[in-house]
Design a protein around this motif. Structure first.
Motif, short mmCIF file in Angstrom:
data_model
loop_
_atom_site.label_atom_id
_atom_site.label_comp_id
_atom_site.label_asym_id
_atom_site.label_seq_id
_atom_site.Cartn_x
_atom_site.Cartn_y
_atom_site.Cartn_z
N LEU A 135 0.81 -1.22 0.00
CA LEU A 135 0.00 0.00 0.00
C LEU A 135 0.84 1.27 0.00
O LEU A 135 0.56 2.21 -0.74
N TYR A 136 1.87 1.31 0.83
CA TYR A 136 2.62 2.55 1.02
C TYR A 136 3.83 2.72 0.10
O TYR A 136 4.31 3.82 -0.07
N GLN A 137 4.30 1.61 -0.50
CA GLN A 137 5.48 1.72 -1.35
C GLN A 137 5.28 1.22 -2.77
O GLN A 137 6.04 1.57 -3.66
N LEU A 138 4.28 0.37 -2.99
CA LEU A 138 4.14 -0.26 -4.30
C LEU A 138 2.83 0.09 -5.01
O LEU A 138 2.41 -0.60 -5.92
N LYS A 139 2.19 1.17 -4.57
CA LYS A 139 1.06 1.79 -5.25
C LYS A 139 -0.25 1.00 -5.25
O LYS A 139 -1.15 1.28 -6.03
N ALA A 140 -0.36 -0.01 -4.39
CA ALA A 140 -1.67 -0.66 -4.22
C ALA A 140 -2.57 0.32 -3.49
O ALA A 140 -2.10 1.13 -2.68
N GLN A 141 -3.86 0.26 -3.79
CA GLN A 141 -4.82 1.20 -3.18
C GLN A 141 -5.97 0.52 -2.47
O GLN A 141 -6.75 1.17 -1.79
N GLU A 142 -6.11 -0.81 -2.67
CA GLU A 142 -7.18 -1.55 -2.02
C GLU A 142 -6.64 -2.90 -1.58
O GLU A 142 -5.68 -3.41 -2.15
N VAL A 143 -7.31 -3.48 -0.57
CA VAL A 143 -6.93 -4.79 -0.05
C VAL A 143 -8.11 -5.74 -0.23
O VAL A 143 -9.25 -5.39 0.08
N LEU A 144 -7.83 -6.95 -0.72
CA LEU A 144 -8.84 -7.99 -0.81
C LEU A 144 -8.35 -9.20 -0.02
O LEU A 144 -7.25 -9.71 -0.28
N VAL A 145 -9.14 -9.64 0.94
CA VAL A 145 -8.88 -10.90 1.66
C VAL A 145 -9.79 -11.92 1.01
O VAL A 145 -11.01 -11.76 1.02
N ILE A 146 -9.19 -12.96 0.41
CA ILE A 146 -9.99 -13.96 -0.29
C ILE A 146 -9.66 -15.35 0.25
O ILE A 146 -8.64 -15.95 -0.11
N ALA A 147 -10.53 -15.85 1.11
CA ALA A 147 -10.40 -17.22 1.61
C ALA A 147 -11.23 -18.12 0.69
O ALA A 147 -11.78 -17.65 -0.31
N HIS A 148 -11.32 -19.40 1.01
CA HIS A 148 -12.08 -20.29 0.14
C HIS A 148 -12.81 -21.37 0.93
O HIS A 148 -12.44 -21.70 2.06
N HIS A 149 -13.86 -21.88 0.32
CA HIS A 149 -14.60 -23.00 0.89
C HIS A 149 -13.71 -24.24 0.86
O HIS A 149 -12.78 -24.32 0.05
N ASP A 150 -14.00 -25.21 1.71
CA ASP A 150 -13.26 -26.48 1.75
C ASP A 150 -11.78 -26.25 2.00
O ASP A 150 -10.91 -26.85 1.37
N ILE A 201 -8.66 -7.04 11.40
CA ILE A 201 -7.27 -6.82 11.84
C ILE A 201 -6.59 -5.82 10.90
O ILE A 201 -5.90 -4.91 11.34
N ILE A 202 -6.77 -6.01 9.60
CA ILE A 202 -6.13 -5.11 8.61
C ILE A 202 -6.70 -3.70 8.73
O ILE A 202 -5.97 -2.72 8.84
N LYS A 203 -8.02 -3.61 8.72
CA LYS A 203 -8.70 -2.31 8.72
C LYS A 203 -8.38 -1.50 9.97
O LYS A 203 -8.24 -0.28 9.91
N ILE A 231 -8.36 3.49 2.98
CA ILE A 231 -8.06 2.33 2.13
C ILE A 231 -9.15 1.27 2.30
O ILE A 231 -9.35 0.75 3.41
N PRO A 232 -9.86 0.93 1.23
CA PRO A 232 -10.89 -0.10 1.33
C PRO A 232 -10.27 -1.48 1.56
O PRO A 232 -9.28 -1.84 0.92
N VAL A 233 -10.88 -2.23 2.49
CA VAL A 233 -10.46 -3.60 2.76
C VAL A 233 -11.69 -4.49 2.56
O VAL A 233 -12.66 -4.39 3.29
N LEU A 267 -19.24 -12.22 -1.70
CA LEU A 267 -18.81 -11.03 -0.99
C LEU A 267 -19.20 -11.15 0.48
O LEU A 267 -20.35 -11.39 0.80
N VAL A 268 -18.22 -10.98 1.35
CA VAL A 268 -18.46 -11.06 2.79
C VAL A 268 -18.40 -9.65 3.39
O VAL A 268 -19.24 -9.27 4.18
N VAL A 269 -17.39 -8.87 3.00
CA VAL A 269 -17.24 -7.50 3.48
C VAL A 269 -16.98 -6.59 2.28
O VAL A 269 -16.02 -6.79 1.55
N ASP A 270 -17.85 -5.60 2.09
CA ASP A 270 -17.67 -4.59 1.05
C ASP A 270 -16.90 -3.44 1.67
O ASP A 270 -17.45 -2.66 2.46
N GLY A 271 -15.62 -3.33 1.35
CA GLY A 271 -14.76 -2.32 1.93
C GLY A 271 -15.13 -0.89 1.59
O GLY A 271 -14.69 0.05 2.24
N TYR A 272 -15.97 -0.70 0.57
CA TYR A 272 -16.41 0.65 0.22
C TYR A 272 -17.48 1.14 1.20
O TYR A 272 -17.70 2.32 1.35
N LYS A 273 -18.16 0.20 1.85
CA LYS A 273 -19.25 0.55 2.76
C LYS A 273 -18.83 0.58 4.21
O LYS A 273 -19.56 1.05 5.06
N ASN A 274 -17.69 0.00 4.51
CA ASN A 274 -17.27 -0.10 5.91
C ASN A 274 -16.10 0.81 6.20
O ASN A 274 -15.15 0.89 5.58
#
Length: 190
Positions: A86-101, A156-158, A167-169, A183-190
């Motif tokens: 985020l602070y050095q490599l120009k990322a602007q959003e964070v996505l946490v993507i877990a999976h079923h099973d 934890i991230i937010k 920064i949206p997470v 979608l579990v958490v919409d970072g634009y709304k939280n």
């Protein structure tokens, strides 16, 4: 397959890859084109599926992988990697993507510890960890519910003290068979 055979196969393939200049089609910069950093699971089913399901190509995103897409420590290497993206490599959003099973779902520490002992880790080592204040069973424990786990990592991230509030997470769960995202958490709304 023994390990030296695996390494030799990799090195032989790599030599041909470089000689044939196959790397040229992957050339890009260290900055993510789509300005995102993704924390996801190391599950083998996601290696190609996740980028395809998200329409990501080489250079599009920073991808951090660990067991369960977990931020297990607020000052561990996963959180440090997110902050650097985020602070050095120009990322602007964070996505946490877990999976079923997920293998971390319902993971109990005891079978892991038993496997370690079978491979030569001594009881004395576990005693030393315990005496040093490390709760190895808690450290190795997985999660009970993937949705709750995603919400926990997002929180934890937010709420990290070094995380900018603008920064949206986002939090998502992917199906490792179909690639469908929930979608579990919409970072634009939280």
């Amino acid at each position: 397959m023994n390990n030296s055979t695996l390494l030799n196969e990799i090195l032989t393939f790599n030599e041909n890859f470089v000689e044939n200049r196959e790397y040229e089609k992957y050339e890009t910069t260290k900055f993510p084109n789509k300005r995102m950093v993704i924390l996801t699971c190391m599950d083998t089913r996601l290696l190609e599926l996740l980028p395809k399901a998200l329409n990501l190509g080489n250079g599009d995103a920073k991808i951090i992988k660990d067991a369960g897409a977990l931020v297990s420590h607020p000052f561990g290497s996963v959180m440090r990697s997110i902050l650097i993206a985020l602070y050095q490599l120009k990322a602007q959003e964070v996505l946490v993507i877990a999976h079923h099973d997920c293998g971390m779902s319902g993971l109990k520490a005891e079978p892991v510890i038993e496997s370690m002992k079978e491979r030569g880790i001594s009881e004395e080592t576990f005693d030393t960890l315990t005496y040093s204040g490390i709760d190895i069973k808690k450290w190795l424990h997985g999660f009970d519910n993937v949705t709750d786990s995603v919400v926990h990592s997002v929180e934890i991230i937010k709420n990290h003290p070094l995380m900018s509030k603008d920064i949206p997470v986002h939090g998502l769960v992917i199906d490792p068979k179909t690639g469908k995202l929930d979608l579990v958490v919409d970072g634009y709304k939280n």
